[in-house]
Design a protein around this motif. Structure first.
Motif, short mmCIF file in Angstrom:
data_model
loop_
_atom_site.label_atom_id
_atom_site.label_comp_id
_atom_site.label_asym_id
_atom_site.label_seq_id
_atom_site.Cartn_x
_atom_site.Cartn_y
_atom_site.Cartn_z
N SER A 78 0.81 -1.22 0.00
CA SER A 78 0.00 0.00 0.00
C SER A 78 0.84 1.27 0.00
O SER A 78 0.32 2.36 -0.27
CB SER A 78 -0.93 0.00 1.23
N TYR A 79 2.15 1.15 0.30
CA TYR A 79 3.06 2.30 0.27
C TYR A 79 3.87 2.37 -1.02
O TYR A 79 4.76 3.21 -1.15
CB TYR A 79 4.00 2.26 1.47
N GLY A 80 3.61 1.45 -1.95
CA GLY A 80 4.34 1.44 -3.20
C GLY A 80 5.68 0.75 -3.13
O GLY A 80 6.47 0.81 -4.09
N LYS A 81 5.95 0.05 -2.02
CA LYS A 81 7.22 -0.65 -1.85
C LYS A 81 7.10 -2.09 -2.34
O LYS A 81 6.06 -2.72 -2.18
CB LYS A 81 7.62 -0.63 -0.37
N GLU A 82 8.19 -2.60 -2.91
CA GLU A 82 8.17 -3.98 -3.39
C GLU A 82 8.09 -4.95 -2.21
O GLU A 82 8.80 -4.81 -1.22
CB GLU A 82 9.41 -4.28 -4.23
N ALA A 83 7.21 -5.93 -2.35
CA ALA A 83 7.07 -7.00 -1.36
C ALA A 83 6.96 -8.31 -2.11
O ALA A 83 6.77 -8.34 -3.33
CB ALA A 83 5.84 -6.75 -0.49
N TYR A 84 7.06 -9.42 -1.36
CA TYR A 84 7.16 -10.73 -1.99
C TYR A 84 6.14 -11.68 -1.40
O TYR A 84 5.83 -11.64 -0.21
CB TYR A 84 8.58 -11.27 -1.82
N THR A 85 5.60 -12.55 -2.27
CA THR A 85 4.56 -13.47 -1.83
C THR A 85 4.63 -14.77 -2.61
O THR A 85 5.14 -14.80 -3.74
CB THR A 85 3.16 -12.83 -1.99
N LYS A 86 4.09 -15.83 -2.01
CA LYS A 86 3.92 -17.12 -2.67
C LYS A 86 2.48 -17.33 -3.12
O LYS A 86 2.16 -18.36 -3.69
CB LYS A 86 4.32 -18.24 -1.71
N ILE A 132 -2.80 -9.13 -6.71
CA ILE A 132 -2.86 -10.24 -5.76
C ILE A 132 -3.32 -9.66 -4.43
O ILE A 132 -2.64 -8.79 -3.87
CB ILE A 132 -1.50 -10.94 -5.59
N GLN A 133 -4.46 -10.09 -3.94
CA GLN A 133 -5.05 -9.59 -2.70
C GLN A 133 -5.12 -8.06 -2.70
O GLN A 133 -4.86 -7.40 -1.69
CB GLN A 133 -4.24 -10.07 -1.49
N GLY A 134 -5.46 -7.50 -3.85
CA GLY A 134 -5.60 -6.05 -3.95
C GLY A 134 -4.31 -5.30 -4.19
O GLY A 134 -4.33 -4.08 -4.39
N HIS A 135 -3.17 -6.00 -4.20
CA HIS A 135 -1.88 -5.36 -4.43
C HIS A 135 -1.46 -5.52 -5.89
O HIS A 135 -1.62 -6.60 -6.48
CB HIS A 135 -0.80 -5.97 -3.53
N GLU A 136 -0.92 -4.48 -6.45
CA GLU A 136 -0.50 -4.50 -7.85
C GLU A 136 0.67 -5.45 -8.07
O GLU A 136 1.66 -5.41 -7.34
CB GLU A 136 -0.11 -3.09 -8.29
N VAL A 137 0.55 -6.31 -9.06
CA VAL A 137 1.63 -7.23 -9.41
C VAL A 137 2.70 -6.47 -10.20
O VAL A 137 2.39 -5.72 -11.13
CB VAL A 137 1.10 -8.42 -10.24
N LYS A 163 3.19 -7.21 9.15
CA LYS A 163 1.85 -7.49 9.65
C LYS A 163 0.84 -7.69 8.53
O LYS A 163 -0.21 -8.29 8.74
CB LYS A 163 1.40 -6.37 10.58
N ASN A 164 1.15 -7.16 7.34
CA ASN A 164 0.24 -7.33 6.21
C ASN A 164 0.35 -8.70 5.58
O ASN A 164 -0.34 -9.00 4.59
CB ASN A 164 0.49 -6.24 5.16
#
Length: 247
Positions: A91-99, A113-118, A173-174
């Motif tokens: 939500s802050y525009g920072k890169e994050a990682y998910t499976k 993915i879950q509302g976050h831009e891929v 926490k997200n």
């Protein structure tokens, strides 16, 4: 006696922290791509310090083993192979990682993915209206268009797939993973060695039986510490009564 109460209280606090982590694991049994976590209390050998709690530090570990694979037959569902990860923006525009490979298309045509831009290899991925999507094993996304009696494929983007340093991953926490500040490698590049397979999803890797056993064990230990505190409190009260009698 006061030391016994102090140590029992510290132990009870640690058990409550562990219970919170176990509860979070169990709450995410059905969360796609979820990785269970554990807290370990590491002790240092320092005989000069009589308060051993100062020699402890908490380290969080994650179980990065793969969960069960579920076939969905959905072209927008995928699993990431070779220990790879998908990249999204939080939500802050920072890169994050998910499976979590459950891709969706929002009203603006963004792949999410879950509302976050891929994140794509060349920026955001826009999906044309009413397009049939095909995701290749190398992460390339194609739109299938029908032109008269022929089907044509058009490349509309490519997923950014990364290999991450497991020892430097932290979970926010997200529920998303990030590279911690101790790592010098903050900008992870796309990896050509990672493949995906569509039509499948990786389930949570939480071992429900083990987590339930740990929860019961922690609850019993907590009750034992509360009993020790209660007994110490009663003994102190008896001692005060005896002291008043002798006076």
């Amino acid at each position: 006696m006061e030391n016994a109460i102090y140590q029992s209280m510290l132990s009870a606090v640690k058990l409550l922290d562990k219970q919170a982590i176990i509860a979070n694991n169990l709450a995410n049994i059905s969360t796609t791509g979820f990785k269970e976590s554990f807290d370990f209390f590491i002790k240092k050998n320092n005989q000069k310090n009589f308060d051993h709690t100062l020699d402890e530090k908490i380290k969080k570990y994650y179980n990065f083993s793969s969960g069960n694979i579920q076939s969905t037959q959905n072209n927008l569902d995928l699993i990431v192979k070779n220990n790879g990860w998908l990249v999204i923006k939080d939500s802050y525009g920072k890169e994050a990682y998910t499976k979590n490979g459950h891709l969706q298309i929002n009203e603006q045509g963004d792949l999410t993915i879950q509302g976050h831009e891929v994140v794509g290899r060349n920026g955001a991925i826009k999906i044309p209206n009413n397009a049939d999507i095909k995701i290749l094993s190398n992460g390339v996304i194609e739109a299938i268009k029908k032109n008269k009696n022929r089907f044509n494929t058009v490349k509309i983007g490519s997923l950014k797939l990364v290999a991450l340093p497991m020892n430097h991953l932290i979970q926010n926490k997200n529920g998303l993973f990030y590279i911690n500040e101790k790592s010098n490698n903050q900008n992870i590049p796309h990896s050509e060695n990672i493949n995906v397979q569509s039509g499948m999803l990786e389930e949570s890797n939480v071992n429900s039986v083990k987590n339930m056993i740990d929860m019961i064990s922690n609850a019993r230990q907590y009750e034992m510490n509360m009993k020790i505190i209660s007994v110490c409190d009663q003994n102190e009260e008896y001692a005060n009564q005896l002291f008043n009698i002798t006076i």
